[in-house]
Each structure stands twice: as structure tokens, then as C-alpha cells.
Design a protein around this motif. Structure first.
Motif, PDB file in Angstrom:
ATOM      1  N   ALA A 152      51.952  44.017  43.156  1.00 40.40           N
ATOM      2  CA  ALA A 152      52.538  43.749  41.843  1.00 40.40           C
ATOM      3  C   ALA A 152      51.553  42.971  40.969  1.00 40.40           C
ATOM      4  CB  ALA A 152      53.844  42.965  42.000  1.00 40.40           C
ATOM      5  N   LEU A 153      50.843  42.025  41.562  1.00 41.75           N
ATOM      6  CA  LEU A 153      49.856  41.257  40.794  1.00 41.75           C
ATOM      7  C   LEU A 153      48.634  42.109  40.464  1.00 41.75           C
ATOM      8  CD1 LEU A 153      50.152  37.848  42.669  1.00 41.75           C
ATOM      9  CD2 LEU A 153      51.004  38.401  40.390  1.00 41.75           C
ATOM     10  N   PHE A 194      43.453  41.665  39.891  1.00 44.44           N
ATOM     11  CA  PHE A 194      42.182  42.052  40.491  1.00 44.44           C
ATOM     12  C   PHE A 194      41.172  42.444  39.418  1.00 44.44           C
ATOM     13  CE2 PHE A 194      44.925  41.824  44.026  1.00 44.44           C
ATOM     14  CZ  PHE A 194      44.167  41.827  45.194  1.00 44.44           C
ATOM     15  N   ALA A 195      41.651  43.076  38.356  1.00 40.88           N
ATOM     16  CA  ALA A 195      40.741  43.432  37.259  1.00 40.88           C
ATOM     17  C   ALA A 195      40.222  42.186  36.553  1.00 40.88           C
ATOM     18  CB  ALA A 195      41.459  44.352  36.272  1.00 40.88           C
ATOM     19  N   ARG A 196      41.089  41.212  36.351  1.00 43.35           N
ATOM     20  CA  ARG A 196      40.660  39.966  35.691  1.00 43.35           C
ATOM     21  C   ARG A 196      39.598  39.257  36.519  1.00 43.35           C
ATOM     22  NH1 ARG A 196      44.682  37.745  32.176  1.00 43.35           N
ATOM     23  NH2 ARG A 196      43.391  35.860  32.031  1.00 43.35           N
ATOM     24  N   PHE A 197      39.792  39.209  37.824  1.00 42.79           N
ATOM     25  CA  PHE A 197      38.802  38.541  38.667  1.00 42.79           C
ATOM     26  C   PHE A 197      37.537  39.380  38.814  1.00 42.79           C
ATOM     27  CE2 PHE A 197      42.120  35.552  39.731  1.00 42.79           C
ATOM     28  CZ  PHE A 197      41.417  34.384  39.971  1.00 42.79           C
ATOM     29  N   ALA A 198      37.663  40.681  38.803  1.00 45.08           N
ATOM     30  CA  ALA A 198      36.465  41.536  38.826  1.00 45.08           C
ATOM     31  C   ALA A 198      35.594  41.259  37.607  1.00 45.08           C
ATOM     32  CB  ALA A 198      36.863  43.008  38.878  1.00 45.08           C
ATOM     33  N   ALA A 250      34.199  38.770  40.839  1.00 45.46           N
ATOM     34  CA  ALA A 250      34.813  38.737  42.163  1.00 45.46           C
ATOM     35  C   ALA A 250      34.819  40.130  42.783  1.00 45.46           C
ATOM     36  CB  ALA A 250      36.235  38.201  42.070  1.00 45.46           C
ATOM     37  N   ARG A 251      35.017  40.170  44.104  1.00 48.03           N
ATOM     38  CA  ARG A 251      35.109  41.450  44.815  1.00 48.03           C
ATOM     39  C   ARG A 251      36.451  41.559  45.517  1.00 48.03           C
ATOM     40  NH1 ARG A 251      33.986  41.309  50.539  1.00 48.03           N
ATOM     41  NH2 ARG A 251      33.229  39.294  51.278  1.00 48.03           N
ATOM     42  N   ASP A 252      36.843  42.777  45.785  1.00 48.66           N
ATOM     43  CA  ASP A 252      38.060  43.065  46.529  1.00 48.66           C
ATOM     44  C   ASP A 252      37.699  43.122  48.014  1.00 48.66           C
ATOM     45  OD1 ASP A 252      40.338  44.137  47.730  1.00 48.66           O
ATOM     46  OD2 ASP A 252      40.747  45.504  46.073  1.00 48.66           O
ATOM     47  N   ALA A 253      38.276  42.224  48.810  1.00 49.18           N
ATOM     48  CA  ALA A 253      37.956  42.141  50.234  1.00 49.18           C
ATOM     49  C   ALA A 253      38.976  42.847  51.115  1.00 49.18           C
ATOM     50  CB  ALA A 253      37.828  40.675  50.656  1.00 49.18           C
ATOM     51  N   GLY A 254      39.846  43.650  50.513  1.00 42.69           N
ATOM     52  CA  GLY A 254      40.758  44.451  51.315  1.00 42.69           C
ATOM     53  C   GLY A 254      42.088  43.773  51.582  1.00 42.69           C
TER      54      GLY A 254
END
Length: 299
Positions: free
Chosen positions: A30-31, A37-41, A45-49
Motif C-alpha cells: 500500500a505504501l 519506494f519511488a520517493r526514496f528512489a 535508495a534501492r529496493d532490497a526485496g
């Protein structure tokens, strides 16, 4: 670099209804949909799964937590992933999920050294077998378990308990009428109620907590955030909303003071089932993307 790790567990919560399961397992997605995730990218930042939990069972019995075996198994796997992220030189931001995630974080950090804990939560989460006969849901007992005041099966996994020494823990955000307020105030280094944050200001409280935990004998500190620290007028989409909480500006201020020196953080207990139009998810994304944007930056 910040590494976002999804941990969609609801194993530490009681069921909202006899035939239902808690909705906070839906929070990471939901977040994500609300832009987290786009805001942190955009911040690098990276997506760690993701670390998936087992199937919710509601199988508590005397002397055992509900979902106890599943919680322990998930905590070990979460600890492994946090360890991998830190070994790569990154700073984990665990997006939960319920407060039982604190055990996985504690396992990872205790195996690596001696770390402090900034526990930002609308409740002390200090129910334990020594003060209650109703122990069953780890999300309301996580702080007690993290400092060793719970059944050894959960408080001493792999012989690593306590995961945080009581003198290395600062709690912020409980209400004035919290059932365990007196006990937790005597147990941990400091306890600061939500009303004190409102009175003294987030910057002052955050600075005090940071100075208490950013000590030379510690290898750093972990930042735990349960979003029920916010007043229900601001954030009603949580498992246990209680009046008397702080507002969004206060929370951003606390996070901004604490995040730069933290070794990692976790966000817990947002429940998308209580946010059907996504309004509160978008609001929470704004808070997190602002308050945690500097996570680990000053280390």
C-alpha cells in the motif's frame, strides 16, 4: 545508501475479528502504491526485496505467543537480510508489518555488537509474563522481549538475548495513561511521553534521545517507528489508536533528529484495511520521505 526491505508480517497482532487477520501485512505494498519506494528512489535508495512471513495461524496457548514458531523463523530470516544489507554498507529501512519485526532487527544487531534502540511508539509495548497473564501478541510485547523480559523462546533466540540492554533503550511516544508506563520508566534509559514531545518540541526531544544513544560504547542505534505514535485524528489507520498522540510535524521533527545517526530503521503497524481511499498512506509517505531522507547519512 538506504535499502528498503519489505517485511509484510502480521504475525504479532491479535485478529481483528474471529475469522479475520490483521491488515498491516498489506502495508508495504500500500505504501509502495502511495509512492514510498519511488520517493526514496529519487533520494538514491534501492529496493532490497521482501522477507515474507508464514501463514497467520492464531495458535496461541498458555506459555506461547500466537504464531510463535512463525515469528521466530521470520525473525531469523529478517536478521539475515538486515545483516546482508549492512555488510554491503547500506542502511536498512524495514517497511512492515507489525512490531514483532523488532526481534529480527535485534537479532541482527546483537550478533554484530552492542547497539541502542530508539523506540518511537504510541505504546510502551511492555506487556510480559511478569506483569500480565494475557501475553499472546508480540506486537504489544516487543520492547519487553527485546530487553529480555519475556519467555526465553522469544527473548533469547539463538542465545543472543537480550537484544538491547535496557540502559541502551529510549522510548518516546506513549500516552500518559499507558498501563506499563511506571515499569518501563524504571527499566530503560529514558521514557518520554507524547505529551512531553508536544510540550518540549520534537527537536529538543529528538536531540536528547540522540545524545543518550549516540555514545562511544555503542556501535550505533536502531530506530523503531510504530505509526500509532501519531494521534488518531492524524493517523486512525492503525491497530490500536489512542488519543493523546503527536501530530505529523512532531513526528517529522523526531525522525529528522534521529535518522542521520541511526544504523537502520523500521516502520510498523500502518493498516491499509482502515484506509480504503489511500489518503493516510499518502500522508504517511510524506512523513517518512521527509523525516527519514537522511537515514544513516551522518554515520
Amino acid at each position: 545508501m538506504i535499502a528498503l526491505l519489505s517485511a509484510p508480517t502480521n504475525l504479532g497482532l491479535r485478529p481483528p475479528l474471529p475469522t479475520a487477520v490483521p491488515g498491516c501485512a498489506k502495508a508495504p505494498e500500500a505504501l509502495r502504491e502511495a509512492g514510498l519506494f519511488a520517493r526514496f528512489a529519487d533520494l538514491g535508495a534501492r529496493d532490497a526485496g521482501v522477507v515474507l512471513p508464514g501463514r497467520y495461524a492464531d495458535d496461541s496457548s498458555p506459555g506461547r505467543l500466537r504464531n510463535q514458531d512463525l515469528i521466530i523463523e521470520h525473525a531469523r530470516r529478517l536478521a539475515g537480510r538486515i545483516t546482508e544489507i549492512r555488510a554491503a554498507g547500506d542502511f536498512p529501512l524495514v517497511v512492515g508489518g507489525d512490531c514483532s519485526l523488532l526481534i529480527g532487527a535485534g537479532l541482527a544487531l546483537r550478533a554484530a555488537g552492542r547497539f541502542g534502540l530508539a523506540h518511537l511508539d504510541g505504546h510502551t509495548d511492555f506487556r510480559h509474563p511478569g506483569n500480565s497473564s494475557a501475553c499472546a501478541s508480540l506486537a504489544g510485547e516487543d520492547l519487553a522481549a527485546a530487553i529480555g523480559r519475556h519467555w526465553p523462546a522469544i527473548a533469547d533466540i539463538d542465545g543472543l538475548g537480550p537484544y538491547f540492554r535496557p540502559t541502551d533503550v529510549a522510548h518516546v511516544g506513549c500516552r500518559d495513561d499507558d498501563d506499563e508506563l511506571v515499569e518501563v520508566s524504571q527499566a530503560v534509559r529514558s521514557t518520554i511521553r507524547a505529551s512531553e514531545v508536544i510540550r518540549d518540541g520534537a527537536a529538543d526531544v529528538g536531540k536528547r534521545v540522540r545524545e543518550q544513544l549516540d555514545r562511544t560504547e555503542l556501535d550505533g542505534y536502531w530506530l523503531h517507528l510504530d505509526v500509532d505514535i501519531l494521534d488518531p485524528a492524524v493517523m486512525p489507520a492503525v491497530d490500536s489508536p489512542d488519543p493523546g498522540g503527536i501530530d505529523a510535524e512532531h513526528l517529522v521533527g523526531l525522525l529528522a533528529e534521529l535518522a542521520p545517526r541511526a544504523v537502520g530503521a523500521q516502520v510498523t503497524v500502518f493498516d491499509p484495511d482502515l484506509d480504503p481511499d489511500g489518503h493516510h498512506a499518502r500522508q504517511l509517505v510524506d512523513i517518512l520521505a521527509t523525516g527519514l531522507s537522511e537515514l544513516g547519512r551522518a554515520r
